[in-house]
Design a protein around this motif. Structure first.
Motif, PDB file in Angstrom:
ATOM      1  N   CYS A 185     111.295  47.352  17.931  1.00 50.17           N
ATOM      2  CA  CYS A 185     111.346  46.556  16.994  1.00 50.17           C
ATOM      3  C   CYS A 185     113.343  46.639  17.066  1.00 50.17           C
ATOM      4  O   CYS A 185     114.442  46.002  17.208  1.00 50.17           O
ATOM      5  CB  CYS A 185     112.066  47.226  15.258  1.00 50.17           C
ATOM      6  N   LYS A 186     113.923  47.749  18.412  1.00 54.09           N
ATOM      7  CA  LYS A 186     115.211  47.822  18.997  1.00 54.09           C
ATOM      8  C   LYS A 186     115.207  46.079  20.166  1.00 54.09           C
ATOM      9  O   LYS A 186     116.531  45.993  19.651  1.00 54.09           O
ATOM     10  CB  LYS A 186     115.579  48.924  19.862  1.00 54.09           C
ATOM     11  N   SER A 187     114.154  46.297  21.073  1.00 53.55           N
ATOM     12  CA  SER A 187     113.734  45.207  21.889  1.00 53.55           C
ATOM     13  C   SER A 187     114.620  43.698  21.123  1.00 53.55           C
ATOM     14  O   SER A 187     114.979  42.720  21.584  1.00 53.55           O
ATOM     15  CB  SER A 187     113.478  45.315  22.510  1.00 53.55           C
ATOM     16  N   LEU A 188     114.522  42.777  19.969  1.00 52.36           N
ATOM     17  CA  LEU A 188     114.154  42.382  18.738  1.00 52.36           C
ATOM     18  C   LEU A 188     115.332  42.677  18.680  1.00 52.36           C
ATOM     19  O   LEU A 188     115.458  40.850  17.856  1.00 52.36           O
ATOM     20  CB  LEU A 188     113.222  42.351  18.086  1.00 52.36           C
ATOM     21  N   LEU A 189     116.003  43.237  18.046  1.00 47.68           N
ATOM     22  CA  LEU A 189     117.035  42.680  17.739  1.00 47.68           C
ATOM     23  C   LEU A 189     118.827  43.050  17.600  1.00 47.68           C
ATOM     24  O   LEU A 189     118.514  43.070  19.237  1.00 47.68           O
ATOM     25  CB  LEU A 189     117.653  44.451  16.638  1.00 47.68           C
ATOM     26  N   ALA A 190     119.158  42.045  17.292  1.00 47.41           N
ATOM     27  CA  ALA A 190     120.637  41.637  17.897  1.00 47.41           C
ATOM     28  C   ALA A 190     121.490  42.894  18.342  1.00 47.41           C
ATOM     29  O   ALA A 190     121.358  43.208  17.150  1.00 47.41           O
ATOM     30  CB  ALA A 190     121.201  40.462  16.988  1.00 47.41           C
ATOM     31  N   ASP A 191     122.331  42.777  18.797  1.00 40.73           N
ATOM     32  CA  ASP A 191     123.130  43.785  18.994  1.00 40.73           C
ATOM     33  C   ASP A 191     124.026  44.660  17.720  1.00 40.73           C
ATOM     34  O   ASP A 191     123.897  45.627  17.410  1.00 40.73           O
ATOM     35  CB  ASP A 191     124.180  43.753  19.763  1.00 40.73           C
ATOM     36  N   ASP A 192     124.028  43.449  16.318  1.00 41.28           N
ATOM     37  CA  ASP A 192     124.599  43.447  15.744  1.00 41.28           C
ATOM     38  C   ASP A 192     124.465  43.245  14.835  1.00 41.28           C
ATOM     39  O   ASP A 192     124.332  43.119  12.877  1.00 41.28           O
ATOM     40  CB  ASP A 192     125.976  42.819  14.685  1.00 41.28           C
ATOM     41  N   GLY A 193     122.496  43.302  14.173  1.00 38.23           N
ATOM     42  CA  GLY A 193     121.614  43.512  13.530  1.00 38.23           C
ATOM     43  C   GLY A 193     121.423  44.171  12.953  1.00 38.23           C
ATOM     44  O   GLY A 193     121.748  45.565  12.918  1.00 38.23           O
ATOM     45  N   VAL A 194     120.469  43.797  12.354  1.00 39.17           N
ATOM     46  CA  VAL A 194     120.313  45.212  10.604  1.00 39.17           C
ATOM     47  C   VAL A 194     118.340  44.732  10.253  1.00 39.17           C
ATOM     48  O   VAL A 194     118.096  43.995  10.328  1.00 39.17           O
ATOM     49  CB  VAL A 194     120.904  44.728   9.790  1.00 39.17           C
ATOM     50  N   MET A 195     118.505  45.939  10.098  1.00 39.69           N
ATOM     51  CA  MET A 195     116.649  45.851  10.083  1.00 39.69           C
ATOM     52  C   MET A 195     115.984  47.436   8.678  1.00 39.69           C
ATOM     53  O   MET A 195     116.858  47.639   8.413  1.00 39.69           O
ATOM     54  CB  MET A 195     116.047  46.315  10.770  1.00 39.69           C
ATOM     55  N   LEU A 196     115.393  46.915   7.625  1.00 42.05           N
ATOM     56  CA  LEU A 196     114.951  47.245   6.502  1.00 42.05           C
ATOM     57  C   LEU A 196     113.194  47.532   7.149  1.00 42.05           C
ATOM     58  O   LEU A 196     112.598  46.688   7.038  1.00 42.05           O
ATOM     59  CB  LEU A 196     115.394  46.472   5.645  1.00 42.05           C
ATOM     60  N   LEU A 197     113.109  48.407   6.515  1.00 42.33           N
ATOM     61  CA  LEU A 197     111.149  48.512   7.178  1.00 42.33           C
ATOM     62  C   LEU A 197     111.135  50.164   5.654  1.00 42.33           C
ATOM     63  O   LEU A 197     112.147  50.421   5.305  1.00 42.33           O
ATOM     64  CB  LEU A 197     111.216  50.042   8.272  1.00 42.33           C
ATOM     65  N   HIS A 198     110.194  49.383   4.779  1.00 38.65           N
ATOM     66  CA  HIS A 198     109.551  49.701   3.556  1.00 38.65           C
ATOM     67  C   HIS A 198     108.570  49.543   3.765  1.00 38.65           C
ATOM     68  O   HIS A 198     107.758  49.386   4.516  1.00 38.65           O
ATOM     69  CB  HIS A 198     110.219  47.748   2.783  1.00 38.65           C
ATOM     70  N   THR A 199     108.439  51.137   3.653  1.00 41.43           N
ATOM     71  CA  THR A 199     106.580  51.435   4.473  1.00 41.43           C
ATOM     72  C   THR A 199     106.418  53.072   2.932  1.00 41.43           C
ATOM     73  O   THR A 199     107.032  53.603   2.781  1.00 41.43           O
ATOM     74  CB  THR A 199     106.449  52.144   5.721  1.00 41.43           C
ATOM     75  N   ILE A 200     105.461  52.889   2.928  1.00 47.78           N
ATOM     76  CA  ILE A 200     104.839  53.731   2.335  1.00 47.78           C
ATOM     77  C   ILE A 200     105.022  55.336   2.942  1.00 47.78           C
ATOM     78  O   ILE A 200     104.240  55.208   4.382  1.00 47.78           O
ATOM     79  CB  ILE A 200     103.457  53.999   1.526  1.00 47.78           C
ATOM     80  N   GLY A 201     104.800  56.402   2.171  1.00 47.83           N
ATOM     81  CA  GLY A 201     105.258  57.739   3.683  1.00 47.83           C
ATOM     82  C   GLY A 201     104.299  59.116   2.548  1.00 47.83           C
ATOM     83  O   GLY A 201     104.655  58.667   1.021  1.00 47.83           O
ATOM     84  N   LEU A 202     104.340  59.794   3.134  1.00 50.16           N
ATOM     85  CA  LEU A 202     104.617  60.787   2.551  1.00 50.16           C
ATOM     86  C   LEU A 202     105.448  61.856   2.224  1.00 50.16           C
ATOM     87  O   LEU A 202     106.142  62.246   3.398  1.00 50.16           O
ATOM     88  CB  LEU A 202     103.665  62.140   3.521  1.00 50.16           C
ATOM     89  N   SER A 203     105.957  62.849   1.117  1.00 50.51           N
ATOM     90  CA  SER A 203     106.779  63.512   1.268  1.00 50.51           C
ATOM     91  C   SER A 203     106.885  64.723   1.488  1.00 50.51           C
ATOM     92  O   SER A 203     107.963  65.319   1.544  1.00 50.51           O
ATOM     93  CB  SER A 203     107.196  63.556  -0.487  1.00 50.51           C
ATOM     94  N   ASP A 204     105.527  65.380   1.793  1.00 53.09           N
ATOM     95  CA  ASP A 204     105.733  66.695   2.603  1.00 53.09           C
ATOM     96  C   ASP A 204     105.153  66.929   3.292  1.00 53.09           C
ATOM     97  O   ASP A 204     104.676  68.319   3.780  1.00 53.09           O
ATOM     98  CB  ASP A 204     104.536  67.179   1.284  1.00 53.09           C
ATOM     99  N   GLY A 205     105.448  66.186   3.850  1.00 56.51           N
ATOM    100  CA  GLY A 205     104.824  65.852   5.665  1.00 56.51           C
ATOM    101  C   GLY A 205     103.862  65.819   6.206  1.00 56.51           C
ATOM    102  O   GLY A 205     102.683  65.233   5.501  1.00 56.51           O
ATOM    103  N   PRO A 206     103.192  65.344   7.808  1.00 58.13           N
ATOM    104  CA  PRO A 206     102.011  64.772   8.226  1.00 58.13           C
ATOM    105  C   PRO A 206     101.569  65.020   7.253  1.00 58.13           C
ATOM    106  O   PRO A 206     100.955  66.128   7.864  1.00 58.13           O
ATOM    107  CB  PRO A 206     102.945  64.794  10.030  1.00 58.13           C
TER     108      PRO A 206
END
Lengths: 424, 424
Positions: free
Chosen positions: B264-285
């Motif tokens: 993602c970093k390599s795909l993003l323009a220098d002044d780019g913005v990215m929004l990642l929406h993902t399910i995740g766990l609140s209390d650790g892996p």
């Protein structure tokens, strides 16, 4: 030492205009000559050697000691020039070895027990209160302000910060609030006087801060609602509906992060909300700049989120929001530095010229770190239950608007005027 | 097996009313008898043994196979009862050993290469499109909606989600946008049709999604502005002003998190913005629920922030905002389940009764995980530069208001109506 100056600075300065007067009296030029020239002078050969060997520690020391003298522009201009180079600063091997050694040493030696925490705090916060009056806002907010617009003044931005934090606490009338690291009391007085907290306990480890905060509570007639105490956060007892901590976590230190979150969890009511405002690093764990550690904030440590998250997750607290305040502290430090420099004579009377150079370097160096490097401010909102804080973030702007009305309606600010605050 | 049922359930059920009909025909009661009774029946003795030995995997299997039958209330009511116990569920030693073994196995076996990723995706997303029409909103948003109020309908909440994400992207007219995991195209069409993106590339690994997305682009006349392609994110080339990824990261898998952020970093323009929406766990892996992994989302992995932050920090991306959407997915899943159950007959015609029980368990189990356990949604905003995204968060609400006006003003929604979407 001219050869060493050439060797070191040719690699670094490609852009802009740096003019160095070497101890032998030679004038050396670096960069492409574009932009306003920055001129420095070294008084002695060992100063050159020291800077090249360990710039992170020695730049500040040499400037403070008057062995690196600004001849054109100020120390901030020099820092800007150094950070404005096309190639990112890549340290030579020796520098990286020094870094590794420091990282290991810091890890091994970093333990902020209660006594050491108090000494660390006294080192900085027990300085003459009149010094802080020279450059802080009238409420003596000594942490990152919140610039709602780039044109905001420091006073406006610090008021906006208080509102922003109070709104994020989603206070209910009568809430019991704990303020860990209450400074000179501004936030606590605001939460009780304007934001409607029922009872605020502010704890600090600084005698000077405590005395001022207690006096302000008396003078503003909020003695019944706000209590300030000399206490280590680890010794606080009870349960609080809201916990707030602004600019204190930086002093908690590497090995006490776990303790901090566990303690906060035990102090937080079941439906409680906590707001932690702390400086941190955006690109991973690292050690505090050695000059800052030695002269300004002994025992401090700036956390990366990757360092904090495991402790937060294990503590049983739920992270409910993270705002990353970027560049707000750069603006704050710019305003502080400009105020300080405008009243430098008064500071020199309180302390001396050497102290003033040290303070200027502290403010300029920190601004550089926020503006061009990896330093940001995290506002972490935490709770014990997922729905303790509202489920959408609109309440923050709504809360700020309500607080703005409350400030206007209350006739007087709960916060005494600047003149009353001066600790003379 | 009655003794085993008694042994297992007496420890767990202290509150509420659970009635179990055992394979021998006995009726056993657990709990304090308060609240609406929940009744289950086991058809055979091995079903009891299986559930007690490995509830995480077997509860879903037994329900799907019709060996654990709901006699009073539905499977969601049973899950609610189990989660509503005063003592947190503490697994017996055997259960914890099984967990540890699964954790290790998952770590060793988890590698989502391009081919496996595609198989994983096909398993779920290439199901008959008519199935998804039975329970999703008209735009087929198959990820957490955003309930601005608790009363919002699913349609409203999914529209609000699109707006919320588009606003956080801080789009500038003409921006090139990459949508990683574009689903049936709804978000991409919205960004191009309403939010003013210049060019959108949406990539997916699902044939079914691709075909629908491409047809929608043609039908809405947005073909020039939106392109959908069958592509692994690792194979995408070019630079994008904005990157968005909604509900895809869950499939990236344990060992590709680093790759994801670096790519993602390599795909993003220098002044780019990215929004990642993902399910995740609140209390650790932790590892994915084994039933979900086996039957619903093979190869999936829900990250904790402590897992992601090291990769983000090392990637050179700067985290600029984190919203933690709590309980929004529980509401979404409740709405999906209610819609699905209301049209269960149609689903049974597409597939069969067994499939319907599996799907009901999937929706009910996930809702329980979001409502009573440790599962949340992270919206991470990332950039390459600190100031690529605005420095205060007001722009999000302002952007939402502007998008609301654009939706109303455009006369037509860029998103075709529900009926046109049906993939028949």
């Amino acid at each position: 030492m001219d050869w060493l100056l050439k060797l070191a600075f040719r690699q670094i300065i490609e852009r802009g205009s740096l003019i160095i007067r070497s101890p032998s009296g030679q004038t050396l030029s670096f960069g492409d000559g574009q932009g306003p020239p920055v001129g420095i002078r070294f008084t002695d050969r060992m100063a050159v050697v020291a800077l090249v060997l360990d710039p992170d520690l020695k730049l500040g020391e040499l400037y403070t000691d008057g062995r690196l003298i600004m001849e054109q522009g100020g120390i901030y201009d020099f820092l800007r020039l150094v950070h404005d180079q096309p190639a990112a600063l890549r340290k030579p091997l020796l520098g990286r070895l020094v870094d590794r050694a420091r990282l290991a040493l810091r890890w091994l030696s970093h333990s902020n027990g209660a006594a050491r925490s108090r000494r660390n705090v006294a080192h900085h916060y027990d300085l003459d209160g009149r010094l802080y009056d020279l450059f802080l806002d009238e409420d003596r907010q000594y942490s990152c302000a919140y610039y709602e617009t780039p044109e905001a003044t420091l006073e406006e931005a610090q008021r906006a910060k208080r509102r922003h934090i109070a709104a994020k606490l989603a206070l209910r009338p009568g809430d019991r609030v704990l303020d860990i690291g209450c400074g000179w009391g501004g936030l606590g007085l605001y939460l009780a006087g304007v934001a409607g907290a029922g009872e605020v306990l502010g704890v600090t480890l600084s005698d000077e801060q405590l005395a001022t905060a207690q006096r302000r509570a008396r003078e503003s007639g909020l003695e019944g609602a706000v209590r300030f105490e000399m206490q280590d956060y680890r010794a606080v007892e009870g349960r609080f509906d809201r916990i707030v901590s602004v600019g204190m976590f930086e002093h908690v230190g590497l090995h006490n992060q776990r303790t901090f979150f566990e303690k906060c969890k035990s102090l937080l009511a079941d439906d409680g909300v906590m707001l932690l405002h702390t400086i941190g690093l955006s690109d991973g764990p690292w050690f505090t700049n050695p000059w800052i550690d030695k002269y300004i904030f002994p025992g401090g440590h700036l956390p990366a989120l990757s360092e904090l998250m495991p402790w937060i997750e294990k503590s049983g607290l739920v992270l409910t929001d993270v705002e990353i305040l970027r560049l707000h502290y750069a603006s704050t430090l710019r305003d502080w530095r400009e105020r300080f420099m405008a009243r430098r004579d008064e500071a020199a009377k309180l302390y001396d010229d050497r102290f003033c150079r040290m303070w200027e370097f502290y403010l300029a160096g920190c601004e550089a770190a926020f503006r061009w490097r990896n330093v940001v401010v995290f506002q972490l909102q935490l709770a014990r239950k997922q729905d303790a804080a509202p489920l959408t973030r609109n309440y923050i702007e709504e809360g700020e608007a309500a607080l703005r009305r409350a400030e206007a309606g209350s006739g007087r600010s709960a916060v005494p005027e600047g003149r009353r605050l001066a600790s003379v």
